[in-house]
Design a protein around this motif. Structure first.
Motif, PDB file in Angstrom:
ATOM      1  N   ASN A  51      22.282   1.997  59.980  1.00  0.00           N
ATOM      2  CA  ASN A  51      23.635   1.665  59.551  1.00  0.00           C
ATOM      3  C   ASN A  51      24.694   1.978  60.597  1.00  0.00           C
ATOM      4  N   GLU A  96      20.740   6.473  59.032  1.00  0.00           N
ATOM      5  CA  GLU A  96      21.993   6.586  59.774  1.00  0.00           C
ATOM      6  C   GLU A  96      21.990   5.674  60.998  1.00  0.00           C
ATOM      7  N   GLU A 120      27.382   9.218  58.525  1.00  0.00           N
ATOM      8  CA  GLU A 120      27.310   9.567  57.108  1.00  0.00           C
ATOM      9  C   GLU A 120      26.103   8.883  56.458  1.00  0.00           C
ATOM     10  N   SER A 171      25.981   4.791  61.401  1.00  0.00           N
ATOM     11  CA  SER A 171      26.974   5.684  60.811  1.00  0.00           C
ATOM     12  C   SER A 171      26.420   7.099  60.733  1.00  0.00           C
ATOM     13  N   ASP A 219      30.327   1.349  58.083  1.00  0.00           N
ATOM     14  CA  ASP A 219      30.887   2.608  57.571  1.00  0.00           C
ATOM     15  C   ASP A 219      31.259   2.537  56.093  1.00  0.00           C
ATOM     16  N   ASN A 220      30.708   1.561  55.376  1.00  0.00           N
ATOM     17  CA  ASN A 220      30.929   1.448  53.924  1.00  0.00           C
ATOM     18  C   ASN A 220      32.416   1.341  53.558  1.00  0.00           C
ATOM     19  N   GLU A 221      33.213   0.730  54.431  1.00  0.00           N
ATOM     20  CA  GLU A 221      34.658   0.644  54.186  1.00  0.00           C
ATOM     21  C   GLU A 221      34.966  -0.114  52.897  1.00  0.00           C
TER      22      GLU A 221
END
Length: 208
Positions: free
Chosen positions: A162, A159, A166, A164, A130-132
């Protein structure tokens, strides 16, 4: 020893001539939208590296704050420019880092299973789910919806790769983190067909 800039330039030309014309046009326009962009929200030297532990391909978790380390953000194993850069760093940067007691860590938003496609790499590969971490560092962006069909055709559903909802990716970025977990060097490349030169990485490490 190859020159990374030269290799990236040759790859740009190869991609332009080997993908279908309509997709090549989308990729060209997509890249043009990033050329000259400055990642103004990106973390600055002197900031603390976020205290996050990310999963590796073997089910373990690794803290990115534990330096000294070189942390390389890449888009995913599906990106040929990323693969070219990671292999260059393995050949030209990793041996010197090992002699200096500095870790090399690669990070992408790809799920751990997907990162196994980088299994021929000899350094740690982590999944920023989630690219945190990328978001905390200010180095992520949302892809333009009109480019999605072209990317789906070329690589599959980003998506899904990944895990996710987003459609978000990090800008290719190299950070040097010192033994106290402080960022001492950061180089962000909104134009994903360019990368940090290995010599610049080594110079930043030796300046620690």
């Amino acid at each position: 020893m190859g020159d990374l800039d030269t290799d990236l330039s040759e790859l740009r030309e190869s991609v332009a001539t080997h993908v279908p014309a309509e997709i090549a046009e989308v990729l060209k326009a997509d890249r043009a939208s990033f050329v000259g962009v400055v990642a103004e929200k990106a973390a600055k030297p002197g900031a603390a590296m976020p205290d996050l532990a990310l999963p590796d391909a073997n089910g373990g978790r690794v803290s990115v704050k534990d330096g000294p380390a070189v942390v390389v953000f890449y888009r995913g194993a599906w990106c040929p420019y990323c693969n070219l850069a990671l292999r260059a760093y393995q050949q030209e940067v990793l041996p010197e880092l090992e002699g200096l007691g500095v870790k090399l860590i690669a990070v992408s938003p790809q799920l751990p299973d997907g990162s196994l496609s980088t299994k021929d790499l000899e350094f740690t590969v982590l999944s920023d789910v989630d690219n945190e971490l990328g978001r905390a560092l200010g180095i992520t962006f949302r892809l333009a919806p009109e480019t999605k069909p072209a990317f789906d055709t070329l690589i599959g559903d980003v998506e899904k790769i990944n895990g996710s909802a987003e459609w978000e990716l990090p800008y290719p970025t190299v950070l040097v983190v010192d033994g106290e977990g402080v960022i001492r060097y950061i180089d962000v490349h909104p134009d994903y067909t360019t990368r940090t030169d290995p010599a610049d990485i080594l110079a930043a490490v030796k300046a620690l």
